[in-house]
Scaffold this motif. Structure first.
Motif, PDB file in Angstrom:
ATOM      1  N   GLU A   1       8.516 -10.712 -39.224  1.00 39.15           N
ATOM      2  CA  GLU A   1       8.958 -11.829 -40.051  1.00 39.15           C
ATOM      3  C   GLU A   1       9.832 -11.329 -41.199  1.00 39.15           C
ATOM      4  OE1 GLU A   1       5.387 -15.103 -39.603  1.00 39.15           O
ATOM      5  OE2 GLU A   1       5.224 -13.633 -41.208  1.00 39.15           O
ATOM      6  N   PRO A   2      10.753 -12.168 -41.706  1.00 39.21           N
ATOM      7  CA  PRO A   2      11.555 -11.779 -42.870  1.00 39.21           C
ATOM      8  C   PRO A   2      10.662 -11.494 -44.077  1.00 39.21           C
ATOM      9  CG  PRO A   2      12.438 -13.762 -41.828  1.00 39.21           C
ATOM     10  CD  PRO A   2      11.105 -13.505 -41.192  1.00 39.21           C
ATOM     11  N   ASN A   3      11.139 -10.653 -44.981  1.00 37.56           N
ATOM     12  CA  ASN A   3      10.343 -10.286 -46.150  1.00 37.56           C
ATOM     13  C   ASN A   3      10.285 -11.381 -47.210  1.00 37.56           C
ATOM     14  OD1 ASN A   3       9.554  -7.737 -45.264  1.00 37.56           O
ATOM     15  ND2 ASN A   3      11.468  -6.793 -45.959  1.00 37.56           N
ATOM     16  N   THR A   4      11.138 -12.381 -47.086  1.00 34.23           N
ATOM     17  CA  THR A   4      11.112 -13.515 -48.006  1.00 34.23           C
ATOM     18  C   THR A   4      10.476 -14.709 -47.309  1.00 34.23           C
ATOM     19  OG1 THR A   4      13.134 -12.772 -49.099  1.00 34.23           O
ATOM     20  CG2 THR A   4      12.510 -15.061 -49.438  1.00 34.23           C
ATOM     21  N   SER A   5       9.473 -15.308 -47.927  1.00 30.13           N
ATOM     22  CA  SER A   5       8.796 -16.452 -47.327  1.00 30.13           C
ATOM     23  C   SER A   5       9.701 -17.676 -47.365  1.00 30.13           C
ATOM     24  CB  SER A   5       7.494 -16.758 -48.074  1.00 30.13           C
ATOM     25  OG  SER A   5       7.779 -17.245 -49.379  1.00 30.13           O
ATOM     26  N   LEU A   6       9.384 -18.652 -46.516  1.00 22.46           N
ATOM     27  CA  LEU A   6      10.176 -19.882 -46.489  1.00 22.46           C
ATOM     28  C   LEU A   6      10.092 -20.618 -47.821  1.00 22.46           C
ATOM     29  CD1 LEU A   6      11.911 -21.910 -44.969  1.00 22.46           C
ATOM     30  CD2 LEU A   6       9.806 -22.941 -44.075  1.00 22.46           C
ATOM     31  N   ALA A   7       8.909 -20.643 -48.429  1.00 23.34           N
ATOM     32  CA  ALA A   7       8.737 -21.357 -49.703  1.00 23.34           C
ATOM     33  C   ALA A   7       9.648 -20.778 -50.785  1.00 23.34           C
ATOM     34  CB  ALA A   7       7.280 -21.297 -50.151  1.00 23.34           C
TER      35      ALA A   7
ATOM     36  N   ILE B   1      20.052 -16.495 -47.784  1.00 22.16           N
ATOM     37  CA  ILE B   1      18.989 -16.165 -48.753  1.00 22.16           C
ATOM     38  C   ILE B   1      17.841 -15.447 -48.039  1.00 22.16           C
ATOM     39  CG2 ILE B   1      17.334 -17.090 -50.405  1.00 22.16           C
ATOM     40  CD1 ILE B   1      20.301 -17.262 -51.233  1.00 22.16           C
ATOM     41  N   ILE B   2      17.500 -15.928 -46.851  1.00 20.97           N
ATOM     42  CA  ILE B   2      16.550 -15.213 -45.998  1.00 20.97           C
ATOM     43  C   ILE B   2      17.361 -14.573 -44.877  1.00 20.97           C
ATOM     44  CG2 ILE B   2      14.536 -15.371 -44.502  1.00 20.97           C
ATOM     45  CD1 ILE B   2      13.604 -17.775 -46.017  1.00 20.97           C
ATOM     46  N   PRO B   3      17.591 -13.269 -44.948  1.00 20.87           N
ATOM     47  CA  PRO B   3      18.420 -12.610 -43.935  1.00 20.87           C
ATOM     48  C   PRO B   3      17.757 -12.624 -42.556  1.00 20.87           C
ATOM     49  CG  PRO B   3      18.132 -11.232 -45.899  1.00 20.87           C
ATOM     50  CD  PRO B   3      17.145 -12.344 -45.990  1.00 20.87           C
ATOM     51  N   ILE B   4      18.558 -12.932 -41.548  1.00 18.52           N
ATOM     52  CA  ILE B   4      18.090 -12.935 -40.163  1.00 18.52           C
ATOM     53  C   ILE B   4      18.941 -11.958 -39.365  1.00 18.52           C
ATOM     54  CG2 ILE B   4      17.864 -14.311 -38.058  1.00 18.52           C
ATOM     55  CD1 ILE B   4      15.809 -14.971 -40.137  1.00 18.52           C
TER      56      ILE B   4
END
Length: 414
Positions: A16-22, A167-170
């Protein structure tokens, strides 16, 4: 320029990405404001709950982020949930005293939204966000609010995607991502905090925003998409979204949380037809198959309807799982076992069971004395769970726990 440090306590699993969706949602909202970079800016530090253990202290956490020049920030905002509750007051105190932070603390999350008096519970904090944080944090940064409790006001459609904005890298072939098509739940189960207890609303994301993310994930060959809606197949747009998945040829595994009772009539058949065309996994939070127990938690499950839907899921070969809760009001060891037998009898081979937690702000939290519920902190995140009530002893609860662990072992072996 006003500077904000966001500190979040997240469950980041492998892949999973290191930044949460929230957090990604808050940051994407702030980053697209015209004042960003001139009047305010934001930095983020995530603390992965899986990296902590029962011996981790608030001082340990403060030392983990000690590389930060705290006095360069005007605000430190910290996520407040049941899993990091024990750290909050001490962490703010340490950052203030040991690391000389002189700005203002902001707390937001379920523990704040459902608190009767957050300023008493968290005396080291200055500002409290009641509800969703995106616009409220923006208003605080713009100087609208100086102290105290701030109630949120949010248009869900105003939030840009944290994925398509970067903002959330994929990465290509990303293992897992999380998205939402709605926030809040229309149902009123007494144990659940997913419902917006502040405004009693379900916020709907605009379909074009959802489609934008789905197409992006397809192009990036994302392996699994977890949709976080408490009940995906509620409302009017879920069939439109599934149809879009089919039309773009989405092959990702899509995991959604569903409810048996909403799979009925023509819409129910269309829902199942679309599921057959997709690589989809349905998660049913049944909690109990015992009618009287479900009524007490305002669930009102219909065993005949549930059995009928499971039969159709099995016949169609649609992947699904069902979760139960042990420790419910009026539940006994025998009735918990009966719920498991009911599911197995009707062909469910993926059953999970979790202990009851009394979450702040929920109706069941306020009914603790009514059912003579007793809690203990026994798990790795020090979250209190109900281990005794007027319908089961702690010894019987331990037997329920063992049965739940046996189910998990069987699931892992399948």
């Amino acid at each position: 320029m006003r500077k904000l440090l966001l500190i979040s306590f997240d469950f980041i699993r492998e892949g999973e990405p290191n930044t949460s969706l929230a957090i990604g949602s808050i940051m994407s909202y702030l980053y697209t404001k015209e004042e960003y970079g001139s009047e305010f800016e934001v930095k983020h530090h995530t603390i992965n709950m899986f990296s902590l253990n029962s011996n981790t202290t608030s001082l340990d956490i403060a030392q983990e982020i000690a590389y930060v020049d705290f006095n360069s920030f005007n605000f430190i905002a910290i996520s407040a949930y049941v899993w990091n509750e024990k750290y909050l007051n001490d962490l703010m105190h340490i950052l203030r005293i040991k690391y000389s932070f002189s700005g203002k603390f902001i707390l937001g999350g379920y523990q704040i939204s459902y608190s009767n008096n957050p300023s008493v519970e968290y005396p080291n904090c200055d500002l409290f966000v009641d509800g969703y944080g995106e616009d409220t944090v923006y208003q605080i940064l713009m100087g609208k609010y100086k102290a105290g409790l701030v109630k949120s006001s949010l248009e869900f459609s105003d939030i840009p995607s944290p994925y398509t904005t970067g903002i959330i890298p994929i990465s290509e072939n990303q293992s897992k991502v999380r998205i939402e098509t709605k926030r809040g739940c229309p149902y009123k189960c007494t144990f659940c905090a997913h419902r917006d207890l502040t405004n009693n609303k379900v916020l709907i994301k605009a379909n074009d925003r959802v489609f934008e993310e789905l197409i992006f994930f397809k192009n990036m060959n994302v392996n699994k998409i977890n949709i976080l809606d408490p009940i995906f197949n509620a409302g009017k747009d879920y069939l439109v979204i599934l149809n879009k998945m089919v039309s773009i040829g989405l092959t990702s595994l899509v995991s959604i949380q569903t409810r048996f009772e909403t799979i009925s009539g023509e819409k129910g058949q269309e829902f199942l037809n679309l599921c057959e065309k997709l690589n989809i996994h349905l998660e049913f939070g049944l909690q109990t198959a015992i009618r009287n127990e479900s009524i007490l938690i305002k669930r009102k499950n219909q065993p005949e309807k549930i059995a009928s839907v499971m039969e159709e899921l099995n016949n169609r070969g649609i992947s699904y799982e069902v979760s139960l809760i042990y420790g419910l009001p009026s539940q006994t060891l025998n009735s918990f076992n009966e719920s498991i037998k009911f599911l197995k009898k009707n062909g469910c081979h993926n059953i999970k069971a979790f202990p009851l937690m009394l979450l702040k702000g929920t109706e069941l939290y306020l009914e603790k004395e009514k059912y003579k519920m007793e809690e203990k902190t026994i798990n790795e995140f020090d979250i209190p769970v109900v281990v005794k009530s007027d319908s089961f002893t702690e010894k019987e609860w331990l037997q329920m726990k063992e049965r739940a662990e046996d189910l998990e072992y069987v699931n892992d072996r399948v």
